[in-house]
Design a protein around this motif. Structure first.
Motif, PDB file in Angstrom:
ATOM      1  N   ASN A 502       0.956  -1.021   0.078  1.00  0.00           N
ATOM      2  CA  ASN A 502      -0.016  -0.067   0.171  1.00  0.00           C
ATOM      3  C   ASN A 502       1.007   1.113   0.238  1.00  0.00           C
ATOM      4  N   GLY A 503       2.193   0.305   0.108  1.00  0.00           N
ATOM      5  CA  GLY A 503       2.844   2.327   0.644  1.00  0.00           C
ATOM      6  C   GLY A 503       4.163   2.525  -0.531  1.00  0.00           C
ATOM      7  N   GLU A 504       5.109   2.683  -0.074  1.00  0.00           N
ATOM      8  CA  GLU A 504       6.661   2.811  -0.994  1.00  0.00           C
ATOM      9  C   GLU A 504       7.028   1.926  -2.202  1.00  0.00           C
ATOM     10  N   GLY A 505       6.272   0.823  -1.628  1.00  0.00           N
ATOM     11  CA  GLY A 505       6.407  -0.212  -2.360  1.00  0.00           C
ATOM     12  C   GLY A 505       5.646  -0.305  -3.766  1.00  0.00           C
ATOM     13  N   ARG A 506       4.259  -0.007  -3.695  1.00  0.00           N
ATOM     14  CA  ARG A 506       2.876  -0.591  -4.169  1.00  0.00           C
ATOM     15  C   ARG A 506       3.376  -0.278  -5.976  1.00  0.00           C
ATOM     16  N   SER A 507       3.430   0.385  -6.594  1.00  0.00           N
ATOM     17  CA  SER A 507       4.354   0.774  -7.869  1.00  0.00           C
ATOM     18  C   SER A 507       4.819  -0.710  -8.515  1.00  0.00           C
ATOM     19  N   LEU A 508       6.530  -1.113  -7.263  1.00  0.00           N
ATOM     20  CA  LEU A 508       6.770  -2.431  -7.691  1.00  0.00           C
ATOM     21  C   LEU A 508       5.854  -3.975  -7.677  1.00  0.00           C
ATOM     22  N   ALA A 509       5.097  -4.024  -6.244  1.00  0.00           N
ATOM     23  CA  ALA A 509       4.517  -4.628  -6.372  1.00  0.00           C
ATOM     24  C   ALA A 509       3.066  -4.744  -7.354  1.00  0.00           C
ATOM     25  N   THR A 510       2.706  -3.928  -7.799  1.00  0.00           N
ATOM     26  CA  THR A 510       2.015  -4.519  -8.937  1.00  0.00           C
ATOM     27  C   THR A 510       1.974  -4.658  -9.665  1.00  0.00           C
ATOM     28  N   ARG A 511       3.717  -4.311 -10.128  1.00  0.00           N
ATOM     29  CA  ARG A 511       4.171  -5.672 -11.591  1.00  0.00           C
ATOM     30  C   ARG A 511       4.617  -6.199 -10.774  1.00  0.00           C
ATOM     31  N   LEU A 512       5.230  -6.857 -10.175  1.00  0.00           N
ATOM     32  CA  LEU A 512       4.992  -8.124  -9.217  1.00  0.00           C
ATOM     33  C   LEU A 512       4.131  -9.196  -9.515  1.00  0.00           C
ATOM     34  N   PHE A 513       2.998  -8.236  -8.471  1.00  0.00           N
ATOM     35  CA  PHE A 513       2.118  -9.444  -8.185  1.00  0.00           C
ATOM     36  C   PHE A 513       0.650  -9.126  -8.634  1.00  0.00           C
ATOM     37  N   SER A 514      -0.907  -9.378  -8.733  1.00  0.00           N
ATOM     38  CA  SER A 514      -1.744  -9.690  -9.729  1.00  0.00           C
ATOM     39  C   SER A 514      -2.433  -9.470  -7.963  1.00  0.00           C
ATOM     40  N   GLY A 515      -4.003  -8.687  -8.564  1.00  0.00           N
ATOM     41  CA  GLY A 515      -4.605  -8.342  -7.550  1.00  0.00           C
ATOM     42  C   GLY A 515      -4.857  -9.267  -6.172  1.00  0.00           C
ATOM     43  N   GLU A 516      -5.488 -10.069  -6.668  1.00  0.00           N
ATOM     44  CA  GLU A 516      -5.550 -11.118  -5.894  1.00  0.00           C
ATOM     45  C   GLU A 516      -4.231 -11.469  -4.985  1.00  0.00           C
ATOM     46  N   GLU A 517      -3.427 -11.219  -5.382  1.00  0.00           N
ATOM     47  CA  GLU A 517      -1.277 -12.310  -4.836  1.00  0.00           C
ATOM     48  C   GLU A 517      -1.471 -11.213  -3.217  1.00  0.00           C
ATOM     49  N   LEU A 518      -1.092  -9.832  -3.554  1.00  0.00           N
ATOM     50  CA  LEU A 518      -1.801  -8.871  -2.917  1.00  0.00           C
ATOM     51  C   LEU A 518      -1.701  -9.043  -1.882  1.00  0.00           C
ATOM     52  N   GLU A 519      -4.001  -8.994  -2.089  1.00  0.00           N
ATOM     53  CA  GLU A 519      -4.359  -9.179  -1.032  1.00  0.00           C
ATOM     54  C   GLU A 519      -4.376  -9.916  -0.313  1.00  0.00           C
ATOM     55  N   GLN A 520      -3.976 -11.319  -0.809  1.00  0.00           N
ATOM     56  CA  GLN A 520      -3.416 -12.807   0.248  1.00  0.00           C
ATOM     57  C   GLN A 520      -2.494 -12.119   0.870  1.00  0.00           C
ATOM     58  N   MET A 521      -1.449 -10.757   0.654  1.00  0.00           N
ATOM     59  CA  MET A 521      -0.126 -10.542   1.720  1.00  0.00           C
ATOM     60  C   MET A 521      -0.608 -10.257   2.756  1.00  0.00           C
ATOM     61  N   ARG A 522      -1.329  -8.681   2.184  1.00  0.00           N
ATOM     62  CA  ARG A 522      -2.401  -8.458   3.025  1.00  0.00           C
ATOM     63  C   ARG A 522      -3.478  -8.311   4.345  1.00  0.00           C
ATOM     64  N   ARG A 523      -4.170  -9.844   3.891  1.00  0.00           N
ATOM     65  CA  ARG A 523      -5.029 -10.772   5.060  1.00  0.00           C
ATOM     66  C   ARG A 523      -3.487 -11.256   5.788  1.00  0.00           C
ATOM     67  N   PHE A 524      -2.379 -11.689   5.551  1.00  0.00           N
ATOM     68  CA  PHE A 524      -1.430 -12.195   6.443  1.00  0.00           C
ATOM     69  C   PHE A 524      -0.821 -11.201   7.094  1.00  0.00           C
ATOM     70  N   GLY A 525      -0.516 -10.147   6.429  1.00  0.00           N
ATOM     71  CA  GLY A 525      -0.517  -8.944   7.490  1.00  0.00           C
ATOM     72  C   GLY A 525      -1.439  -8.031   8.392  1.00  0.00           C
ATOM     73  N   ARG A 526      -3.031  -8.851   8.138  1.00  0.00           N
ATOM     74  CA  ARG A 526      -3.920  -8.567   9.176  1.00  0.00           C
ATOM     75  C   ARG A 526      -3.462  -9.380  10.095  1.00  0.00           C
ATOM     76  N   VAL A 527      -3.391 -10.837   9.562  1.00  0.00           N
ATOM     77  CA  VAL A 527      -3.185 -11.922  11.129  1.00  0.00           C
ATOM     78  C   VAL A 527      -2.128 -11.210  11.497  1.00  0.00           C
ATOM     79  N   LEU A 528      -1.590 -10.932  10.672  1.00  0.00           N
ATOM     80  CA  LEU A 528       0.846 -10.745  12.227  1.00  0.00           C
ATOM     81  C   LEU A 528      -0.141  -9.511  12.792  1.00  0.00           C
ATOM     82  N   LYS A 529      -0.512  -8.934  12.349  1.00  0.00           N
ATOM     83  CA  LYS A 529      -0.759  -7.551  13.620  1.00  0.00           C
ATOM     84  C   LYS A 529      -1.783  -7.990  14.436  1.00  0.00           C
TER      85      LYS A 529
END
Length: 640
Positions: A502-529
């Motif tokens: 969601n932050g400074e790395g978003r441009s690279l994130a969208t180059r490397l991963f699909s929207g669903e893959e990024l949302e899976q990472m966010r879900r993991f981040g929320r669980v970690l939190k």
């Protein structure tokens, strides 16, 4: 005691007193109906009670221990008393629990009047008892939907504790105390085993996302391995491309054909076309006339200056290994082999200029302008021979241009070209390549990482194993640490994930991963939190937990000392055993609580756990006034 004048409530209070540990009486076993019959007999209008009259109450001891199970009578004799001290309190508590949990059945069967003092007291006990159980439930009300993070944790296979699921500070503090040993060793063992399982589950979820990033084609141990994979692949692709355009040039110049000598020597100043000056002068002029002029200087670009001087020899038809005309010889043409030899001389200067980027760019410009001159000469009628030569030359030049654009910098601001050149020509280390790919600190925070990813995606292919390695290396860079360093905590890892997605790395994130893959990472981040300790709920130094553990260990010793002061050695032994017994009971209860809390169950009262049994009781309590006194309580009154 005049039974004939007692109310129902007074009779029930009498029965309750008869059931106390200090008294023994058959009244304690009588139902309400039997008490009413006894009152009727006392009034002369009912059957005689089959029960004997209450026995006189025994005298109470003059002193009963508040902590230890001992009492002292009026004569000063001290003796063991199971109704005294903590043991007596435990018995009373068990009695209250028994009376509380059997209240619904007693009301339903008619043994207890729901409006009596006894029913109210037992209902109070029932409502105030608590134990770890299922989440907030209300009789007749649907269970609330769980917070999204609970579903996300379940999807990822991570078991959250009750405190983590709710964010309740009290539960989180209790769990922290269990982990630190503040409530006993058994609870600590259960809590630490559960925390270890949760840590393993988090690692498994992390690996699962990493496997998705790698698409099942790579399995890296660290981000630098992605740098090594990319380096090897990029060098292979560059080498293949280089060999390709060289072969095309060889094929083009190996054909039959002759270039007229005017191409090299020029036609003279009076010529009407562009071939009046010698070749070296024409190339030097073309470099200066460019939109972005290339200035050849013996100090700044010494190798390029030497290349131009070599062109002076070429202009005099001094072609080196293939020969050169003697004095008086008449040259009618130069074969394609001779033209190729002239070009090879220029290429040799480029190899010598690689250490100086400005010099290398100048030599490349000289070579490119030489090829332009060859094309123009063929089109201008200075060449005779194989008609395919021009197309073959153009094909070779196109391949060469693509190679230069892909693997070489195209100007001073081309940071991607410099990075690719460093990988291909300067043997950059895997760690250096990983820094090019992801950045040295925050993943994707540099523009180079974003631009380089686009170049590599087009060169290596989106479906290649190397692209999968770049993706997996990015995930490892976000969630991992260098070997030998302290592992990253859940809070730090969560912050890095959200900074990337969601932050400074978003441009690279969208180059490397699909929207669903990024949302899976966010879900993991929320669980970690959710698993991160909340401020004010932990004891970082663990001093409080250690003090609590010491107090628990000292309890039996203190009880022994108090027992010794009251009753000598026998009292000391009894106090110690009582203390150890109560400590053991507390340990077992704490371990049971730990198992439930760390499996995600919240605390609630017994009344709520037993709520399904209450609707019929409420129906009983809704009877008209006086129905209980008239005997309309129980199965018979309801027609059952």
């Amino acid at each position: 005691m005049d039974l004939s004048k007692m109310t129902v409530e007074e009779l029930q209070a009498l029965r309750k007193r008869a059931a106390s540990p200090a008294q023994t009486s058959p009244l304690s076993q009588m139902s309400t109906e039997e008490l009413l019959q006894m009152r009727g007999a006392a009034q002369g209008g009912g059957a005689q009670s089959p029960q004997a009259a209450p026995a006189p109450a025994q005298s109470e001891p003059s002193y009963r221990g508040g902590i230890l199970p001992f009492s002292r009578d009026a004569e000063g004799s001290v003796s063991f008393d199971s109704d005294a001290g903590i043991l007596g309190m435990a018995k009373a508590a068990l009695s209250s629990i028994g009376g509380a949990v059997t209240l619904p059945g007693d009301v339903y069967s008619g043994r207890v009047d729901p409006r009596s003092d006894e029913a109210v007291e037992r209902a109070f006990d029932l409502g105030t008892l608590a134990t770890p159980a299922a989440p907030r439930m209300r009789a007749g009300a649907p269970a609330p939907a769980p917070p999204p993070v609970i579903r996300e944790a379940d999807d990822l296979g991570v078991q959250l504790t009750a405190g983590q699921r709710t964010g309740n500070p009290s539960l989180l503090s209790r769990e922290d105390a269990m982990l630190g040993g503040g409530v006993g060793p058994r609870a600590q063992e259960v809590a630490q085993a559960a925390r270890a399982r949760q840590t393993d589950q988090i690692f498994s979820a992390q690996d699962m996302i990493g496997d998705t990033a790698g698409r099942g084609r790579v399995q890296l141990e660290r981000p630098s391995e992605a740098g090594g994979v990319v380096s090897d692949a990029l060098r292979d692709v560059a080498n293949t491309a280089r060999q390709g355009f060289k072969r095309q040039y060889d094929d083009a110049f190996s054909g039959e054909g002759v270039m007229r000598p005017e191409f090299f020597q020029g036609r003279g100043a009076a010529a009407a076309d562009d071939f009046g000056a010698p070749l070296s002068q024409r190339i030097a002029k073309a470099l200066v006339d460019r939109d972005e002029p290339v200035i050849i200087d013996e100090v700044v670009t010494p190798i390029a200056a030497r290349a131009l001087k070599a062109l002076d020899d070429v202009s005099s038809l001094k072609l080196g290994a293939i020969g050169q005309p003697e004095a008086g010889d008449v040259v009618t043409g130069v074969t394609l082999r001779g033209v190729d030899q002239a070009r090879r001389k220029l290429v040799s200067f480029y190899k010598a200029s690689r250490a100086n980027p400005a010099d290398a760019r100048a030599v490349q410009s000289v070579i490119s302008t030489f090829d332009d001159q060859v094309e123009r000469a063929v089109a201008g009628g200075l060449f005779s021979g194989d008609e395919r030569f021009l197309d073959m030359l153009r094909g070779a030049r196109k391949s060469y241009t693509n190679y230069q654009r892909t693997f070489k910098p195209q100007g001073q601001g081309d940071d991607v070209g410099r990075a690719v050149q460093a990988i291909v020509e300067r043997d950059a280390t895997p760690e250096q390549v990983a820094n090019y790919l992801y950045g040295a600190s925050k993943v994707g925070s540099t523009g180079l990482s974003v631009r380089l990813s686009g170049r590599l995606k087009s060169v290596l292919g989106e479906e290649s194993a190397e692209w999968a390695a770049i993706r997996q290396g990015a995930w490892q860079k976000i969630t991992g640490v260098a070997e030998g360093r302290t592992p990253m905590g859940p809070q730090k890892m969560s912050e890095r994930i959200f900074e990337f997605t969601n932050g400074e790395g978003r441009s690279l994130a969208t180059r490397l991963f699909s929207g669903e893959e990024l949302e899976q990472m966010r879900r993991f981040g929320r669980v970690l939190k959710a698993t991160t300790a909340k401020a004010g709920t932990t004891n970082p130094s663990n001093s409080g937990n250690r003090m609590a553990a010491l107090s628990r260990e000292a309890f039996a010793t203190i009880a022994s000392m108090l027992g010794a002061s009251a009753s000598g050695p026998a009292g000391a032994a009894g106090g110690y055993m009582a203390g150890r017994t109560l400590t053991g009971i507390g340990d077992m209860r704490a371990a049971s609580q730990a198992r439930q809390l760390f499996s995600g169950q919240e605390p609630m009262s017994i009344a709520r756990r037993l709520s399904p049994a209450f609707p019929p009781i409420r129906e009983r309590l809704a009877l008209p006034a006086g129905a209980a006194a008239a005997g309309q309580v129980g199965p018979a009154a309801s027609g059952r």
